[in-house]
Structures are given as C-alpha cells and as structure tokens.
Design an enzyme around this catalytic site. Structure first.
Site, PDB file in Angstrom:
ATOM      1  N   ARG A 288      -9.454   1.479   9.256  1.00  0.00           N
ATOM      2  CA  ARG A 288      -8.844   0.203   9.597  1.00  0.00           C
ATOM      3  C   ARG A 288      -9.883  -0.768  10.155  1.00  0.00           C
ATOM      4  NH1 ARG A 288      -3.276   0.696   9.288  1.00  0.00           N
ATOM      5  NH2 ARG A 288      -2.186  -0.982  10.311  1.00  0.00           N
TER       6      ARG A 288
ATOM      7  N   LYS B 215       0.824  -1.221   0.000  1.00  0.00           N
ATOM      8  CA  LYS B 215       0.000   0.000   0.000  1.00  0.00           C
ATOM      9  C   LYS B 215       0.856   1.268   0.000  1.00  0.00           C
ATOM     10  CE  LYS B 215      -2.371  -0.611   3.831  1.00  0.00           C
ATOM     11  NZ  LYS B 215      -1.663  -1.801   4.338  1.00  0.00           N
TER      12      LYS B 215
ATOM     13  N   ARG C 180      -0.354  -8.583  13.307  1.00  0.00           N
ATOM     14  CA  ARG C 180      -0.937  -7.508  12.486  1.00  0.00           C
ATOM     15  C   ARG C 180      -1.785  -8.101  11.359  1.00  0.00           C
ATOM     16  NH1 ARG C 180       4.451  -4.931  11.102  1.00  0.00           N
ATOM     17  NH2 ARG C 180       3.362  -3.545   9.673  1.00  0.00           N
TER      18      ARG C 180
ATOM     19  N   ARG D  89      12.224  -6.013   4.678  1.00  0.00           N
ATOM     20  CA  ARG D  89      11.781  -4.657   4.361  1.00  0.00           C
ATOM     21  C   ARG D  89      12.602  -3.603   5.102  1.00  0.00           C
ATOM     22  NH1 ARG D  89       5.536  -2.595   4.624  1.00  0.00           N
ATOM     23  NH2 ARG D  89       5.715  -2.612   6.888  1.00  0.00           N
TER      24      ARG D  89
ATOM     25  N   ARG E  11      11.559  -1.029  10.502  1.00  0.00           N
ATOM     26  CA  ARG E  11      10.522  -0.633  11.462  1.00  0.00           C
ATOM     27  C   ARG E  11      10.513  -1.575  12.662  1.00  0.00           C
ATOM     28  NH1 ARG E  11       4.966   0.257   8.239  1.00  0.00           N
ATOM     29  NH2 ARG E  11       4.226  -0.671  10.166  1.00  0.00           N
TER      30      ARG E  11
END
Ligand code: AMP
Length: 212
Positions: A88, A13, A162, A122, A151
């Site tokens: 969300r 996204k 998540r 990532r 992160r």
C-alpha cells in the site's frame, strides 16, 4: 505466479481478484479483508487494527507485514497468489521485495468522481465476499444466499480520505513496479474491465510457465 493489484478504493480490485482467482486458480489475499475478519471476530489483531480502519488510515507497516508473511506461507500459496490492497506504500513494497519477487502488477485506473458514485452504492456479501452495486442490484441477499452489508468505511467522508491516502501513499508504488506493471482503465463494468486484463495475464502466465 504472484500478482499485485494496485488501484484506488472501490476501483474494482476485489471483484477483479475474484475473477482472477477462479480463472488462474490462485488464492485472493486482501489485507483489508483479513483485518475486517479479525475485527469481526474480535481477535488480538482485530483489536489492534480497529481504530485504523475506523478512521480510514493505514495500519502500521510492521503489523501489515506480519499478516502478509503469515498468509503467504500457507499451503495454498505455493503456486502464487493475488494480492489486493498490498503493498500500500513504497515502504511495504521495499520490505516485500526482500522476501518475495512479484511477477506482475496490474494497475486499475479510476478517478475520484466515479469512485464516489460507486462507493455510495456498494454492498458486500457476508458469506462469499461478492460485491454488488445497489444501482443495479436491489436485493439485500446475495445470489449465494448470504446477507449483504455496507462496510463501515464506505461513506463519503472516509472515501475521500482513503482516495487522498491512495494518491499520496500508494500511487508511488506504480513507478516502483514499473518493470512488471501494466495499467488498465477500470471505468467500465467489471466484466468489460476484466477481458483485457485476463488476456494480458494469460500471456504473462505463459512466460512464467516457460521460465519455471
Ligand atoms: P481495503 O479493504 O483494501 O480498502 O482496506 C481497508 C482498510 O484496511 C484501509 O483503509 C486500511 O486501514 C487497512 N489496510 C488494508 N490493507 C492495508 C495495507 N496494505 N497497509 C495498511 N493498511 C491496510
């Protein structure tokens, strides 16, 4: 045009929003990014939300709604925006409906296995926000010169949490937005994924322009 992006964590996204932001000249609003920035700068908001992000649970709706309302009232949002990571859950979608009518929603469809592979490789740029996969990009420095970082919540434990939170809380908004939503596979490279989405949104933008 007000665009909502729906998809699991690490579905692409953020990268998609950056492409769209450039091509459609609309600001990219990521609630997760706003929260992380506030945590980094140790603001009052940052102090309030840190524990939620650290434990990979959703920030309470009233805090999130305030953040979004304030952000979309800024001048750069007058022609629309791209929402990444908001709404969300159905409650946020319903509260958002009361203040704004979204024009189009794009759903990126990616499964847990692919998400796990991606998230473990990532890295994000601390300056421009660009996202890299270390499988393909070995340097610790972004092409813009910014330092890359991982992160806090990008690890195998929190990613599953998540992802399950996404399935339970966010997937129901797909039917909430069914009249304006189109699903796309997010399994391929960002560039390949982006092409059909861009074509779809260009058509939507024409319809939007003729109505307004
Ligand atoms: P993201 O960058 O979208 O993956 O979001 C990172 C974290 O920020 C999430 O795990 C939540 O703790 C929080 N967050 C981001 N967007 C929202 C939202 N719309 N509602 C509640 N919490 C959010």
């Amino acid at each position: 045009m007000k665009i909502i992006l729906v998809g699991p964590p690490a579905s692409g996204k953020g990268t998609l929003a950056k492409f769209l932001s450039q091509d459609f000249k609309l600001p990219h609003i990521s609630t997760g990014e706003i929260f992380r920035e506030n945590i980094k700068n140790n603001t009052e908001l940052g102090k309030k939300v840190k524990s939620y992000l650290d434990s990979a649970v959703l920030v309470p709706d009233e805090i999130t709604m305030e953040v979004v309302k304030k952000r979309i009232a800024e001048k750069d949002c007058v022609n629309g925006y791209i929402l990444d990571g908001f709404p969300r859950n159905t409650q946020q979608a319903k509260l958002f409906d009361k203040i704004v009518k979204a024009d189009v929603a794009v759903h990126l469809d990616v499964g847990l296995k692919e998400i796990e592979d991606r998230i473990l490789g990532r890295k994000n740029c601390s300056v421009c926000g660009r996202i890299y996969n270390t499988r393909f990009y070995k340097s610790d420095t972004c092409e813009c010169g910014g330092k890359l970082f991982v992160r806090n919540d990008d690890n195998i434990d929190t990613i599953r949490k998540r992802y399950y939170a996404y399935e339970k809380e966010t997937v129901p908004i797909i039917s909430h937005y069914k009249s304006i939503l189109k699903s796309f596979s997010g399994k391929d490279s960002p560039e390949t994924t982006y092409q059909p989405i861009k074509e779809f949104l260009l058509k939507e933008a024409k319809k939007f322009d003729s109505k307004n």
